[in-house]
Design a protein around this motif. Structure first.
Motif, PDB file in Angstrom:
ATOM      1  N   GLN A  72       0.871  -1.303  -0.184  1.00 11.60           N
ATOM      2  CA  GLN A  72      -0.218   0.133  -0.040  1.00 11.60           C
ATOM      3  C   GLN A  72       1.016   1.322  -0.084  1.00 11.60           C
ATOM      4  O   GLN A  72       0.779   2.328  -0.742  1.00 11.60           O
ATOM      5  N   PHE A  73       1.769   1.332   0.825  1.00 12.32           N
ATOM      6  CA  PHE A  73       2.738   2.310   0.817  1.00 12.32           C
ATOM      7  C   PHE A  73       3.540   2.549  -0.547  1.00 12.32           C
ATOM      8  O   PHE A  73       3.585   3.683  -0.976  1.00 12.32           O
ATOM      9  N   ALA A  74       3.808   1.446  -1.196  1.00 18.36           N
ATOM     10  CA  ALA A  74       4.406   1.422  -2.473  1.00 18.36           C
ATOM     11  C   ALA A  74       3.537   2.298  -3.633  1.00 18.36           C
ATOM     12  O   ALA A  74       3.748   3.080  -4.348  1.00 18.36           O
ATOM     13  N   LYS A  75       2.219   1.985  -3.287  1.00 16.99           N
ATOM     14  CA  LYS A  75       1.217   2.118  -4.280  1.00 16.99           C
ATOM     15  C   LYS A  75       0.957   3.686  -4.168  1.00 16.99           C
ATOM     16  O   LYS A  75       0.907   4.669  -4.921  1.00 16.99           O
ATOM     17  N   ASN A  76       1.054   4.137  -2.827  1.00  9.75           N
ATOM     18  CA  ASN A  76       0.845   5.687  -2.510  1.00  9.75           C
ATOM     19  C   ASN A  76       1.986   6.254  -3.094  1.00  9.75           C
ATOM     20  O   ASN A  76       1.896   7.520  -3.578  1.00  9.75           O
ATOM     21  N   MET A  77       3.099   5.708  -2.863  1.00 10.02           N
ATOM     22  CA  MET A  77       4.482   6.510  -3.544  1.00 10.02           C
ATOM     23  C   MET A  77       4.395   6.613  -5.047  1.00 10.02           C
ATOM     24  O   MET A  77       4.793   7.657  -5.642  1.00 10.02           O
ATOM     25  N   ARG A  78       3.858   5.727  -5.821  1.00  5.05           N
ATOM     26  CA  ARG A  78       3.547   5.655  -7.172  1.00  5.05           C
ATOM     27  C   ARG A  78       2.640   6.980  -7.608  1.00  5.05           C
ATOM     28  O   ARG A  78       2.922   7.544  -8.554  1.00  5.05           O
TER      29      ARG A  78
ATOM     30  N   ARG B  51       8.439   0.864 -11.214  1.00  5.90           N
ATOM     31  CA  ARG B  51       8.733   1.688 -10.220  1.00  5.90           C
ATOM     32  C   ARG B  51       7.976   1.431  -8.907  1.00  5.90           C
ATOM     33  O   ARG B  51       6.895   0.825  -8.761  1.00  5.90           O
ATOM     34  N   GLN B  52       8.429   1.903  -7.820  1.00  3.10           N
ATOM     35  CA  GLN B  52       8.177   1.974  -6.479  1.00  3.10           C
ATOM     36  C   GLN B  52       7.932   0.527  -6.215  1.00  3.10           C
ATOM     37  O   GLN B  52       6.734   0.098  -5.738  1.00  3.10           O
ATOM     38  N   VAL B  53       8.905  -0.470  -6.319  1.00  5.21           N
ATOM     39  CA  VAL B  53       8.702  -1.907  -6.296  1.00  5.21           C
ATOM     40  C   VAL B  53       9.082  -2.329  -4.858  1.00  5.21           C
ATOM     41  O   VAL B  53      10.006  -2.199  -4.363  1.00  5.21           O
TER      42      VAL B  53
END
Length: 121
Positions: free
Chosen positions: A16-22, A48-50
């Protein structure tokens, strides 16, 4: 060995954090993504943001096992980055780090360096 993270369990909060960062990239990350997305760099596929293990990688090319990190001043001599880089290197990844200012002001030089690293892998 770490391959595509779709084949490895990742903590839900990390995904979820990676998704938010994308959805909220820094200016430098957004600029780099415009250059790397859709196989724009010599047909290499980047994600990206993996999320991998307990880390989120800015950009990764799994084919060549190259991680690209776009950093600001908070990463100068970062112990956490050194530990992460060692963990990723033990899994066969190379890590290329670029400063935000270099990505924004000298994108051609950054891309040339990335291409050289990809060719060497």
């Amino acid at each position: 060995m770490l391959d595509d993270p779709h084949h490895r369990p990742t903590a839900r909060h990390l995904r979820q954090f990676a998704k938010n960062m994308r959805h909220e990239p820094t200016d430098a990350e957004a600029a780099m993504w415009r250059l790397l997305r859709d196989r724009r760099l010599s047909a290499y596929k980047f994600r990206r943001q993996v999320p991998i293990e307990s880390y989120i990688l800015d950009f990764v090319c799994f084919e060549k096992r190259l991680v690209i990190e776009i950093d600001g001043s908070q990463h100068v001599k970062s112990r956490r980055d050194a530990v992460r880089d060692a963990a990723l290197a033990s899994e066969g990844f190379a890590i290329a780090r670029y400063w935000n200012n270099d990505v924004l002001q000298q994108p051609t030089s950054v891309l040339e360096d990335i291409l050289a690293k990809l060719a060497g892998r």
